[in-house]
Design an enzyme around this catalytic site. Sequence first.
Site, PDB file in Angstrom:
ATOM      1  N   HIS A  67       0.817  -1.216   0.000  1.00  0.00           N
ATOM      2  CA  HIS A  67       0.000   0.000   0.000  1.00  0.00           C
ATOM      3  C   HIS A  67       0.852   1.268   0.000  1.00  0.00           C
ATOM      4  O   HIS A  67       0.328   2.367  -0.139  1.00  0.00           O
ATOM      5  CB  HIS A  67      -0.989  -0.003   1.171  1.00  0.00           C
ATOM      6  CG  HIS A  67      -0.404   0.322   2.502  1.00  0.00           C
ATOM      7  ND1 HIS A  67      -0.091  -0.634   3.441  1.00  0.00           N
ATOM      8  CD2 HIS A  67      -0.085   1.507   3.071  1.00  0.00           C
ATOM      9  CE1 HIS A  67       0.385  -0.048   4.520  1.00  0.00           C
ATOM     10  NE2 HIS A  67       0.403   1.250   4.317  1.00  0.00           N
ATOM     11  N   ASP A 112      -0.106  -7.630   1.666  1.00  0.00           N
ATOM     12  CA  ASP A 112       0.337  -6.231   1.615  1.00  0.00           C
ATOM     13  C   ASP A 112       1.863  -6.188   1.619  1.00  0.00           C
ATOM     14  O   ASP A 112       2.496  -5.735   2.564  1.00  0.00           O
ATOM     15  CB  ASP A 112      -0.238  -5.478   2.817  1.00  0.00           C
ATOM     16  CG  ASP A 112       0.054  -3.989   2.778  1.00  0.00           C
ATOM     17  OD1 ASP A 112       0.396  -3.479   1.691  1.00  0.00           O
ATOM     18  OD2 ASP A 112      -0.058  -3.344   3.833  1.00  0.00           O
ATOM     19  N   SER A 206       4.312   2.494   8.094  1.00  0.00           N
ATOM     20  CA  SER A 206       4.029   1.401   7.162  1.00  0.00           C
ATOM     21  C   SER A 206       5.259   1.023   6.361  1.00  0.00           C
ATOM     22  O   SER A 206       6.060   1.866   5.973  1.00  0.00           O
ATOM     23  CB  SER A 206       2.930   1.795   6.182  1.00  0.00           C
ATOM     24  OG  SER A 206       1.717   1.972   6.851  1.00  0.00           O
TER      25      SER A 206
END
Length: 260
Positions: A67, A112, A206
């Site tokens: 992402h 992911d 992230s």
Amino acid sequence: MVLIKVLANHLILQLSYAQKSSELVIGGDECNINEHRFLVALYHSRSRTFLCGGTLINQEWVLTAAHCDRFLMYIRLGMHNKNVKFDDEQRRFPKEKYFFACSNNFTKWDKDIMLIRLNRPVNNSEHIAPLSLPSNPPSVGSVCRVMGWGTITSPNETLPDVPHCANINLLHYSVCQAAYPKLPVTRRLLCAGILEGGIDSCHRDSGGPLICNGQFQGIVSWGRYPCAQPRVPGIYIKVFDYTDWIQSIIAGNTAVNCPP
């Protein structure tokens, strides 16, 4: 505090939880300048905005969260303070990006993951060195290290100039299943945090690493916002379950299928 929960700033999940973007660590402290030679920073090329963290796994490849992907991006290696450049800091661009061939997107959150080939290899230096893939799966109860340039406060965000690090615990998957009722049954995710709250990965952590007993075991993926809530741990991609795919891609087998 180190907030490393991942809120993907380009996604809004219509779920009971929010995805952590590539962001920061809540409840932690500034990382030792010598403990994150493998930690890289992903930036948007046009706006030069910091996006996410990532991990250098050899001289030519970086592992991060899917992402975090943008059409135009560059990678800073050997960085500590965003505003102070070391003599050995390097900048690279993605030459190739790899996702799972069996998935056109990462809406199944256990996928992911993104593997980036750099346009040029980097050499080891004082502030740059790769982190090897794990040789064994992680054990529940392990103390793990999470790090990133993500926000250190939540819900009001404070983005630091330097990476923050914090110790969290690898928890049984059932703890996260209780916190996130829609969590997939898959075991290719890791559940990590502090049950009492107060320490967590957060927005813009992230893509960064989760290191357990010295091994690269997880990638910061998503969690609930505000970050660091009691009994709401973070969700991390389980790197060990993807090692065969990663090694196959690096070896040149770009048609390799993803795990079932």
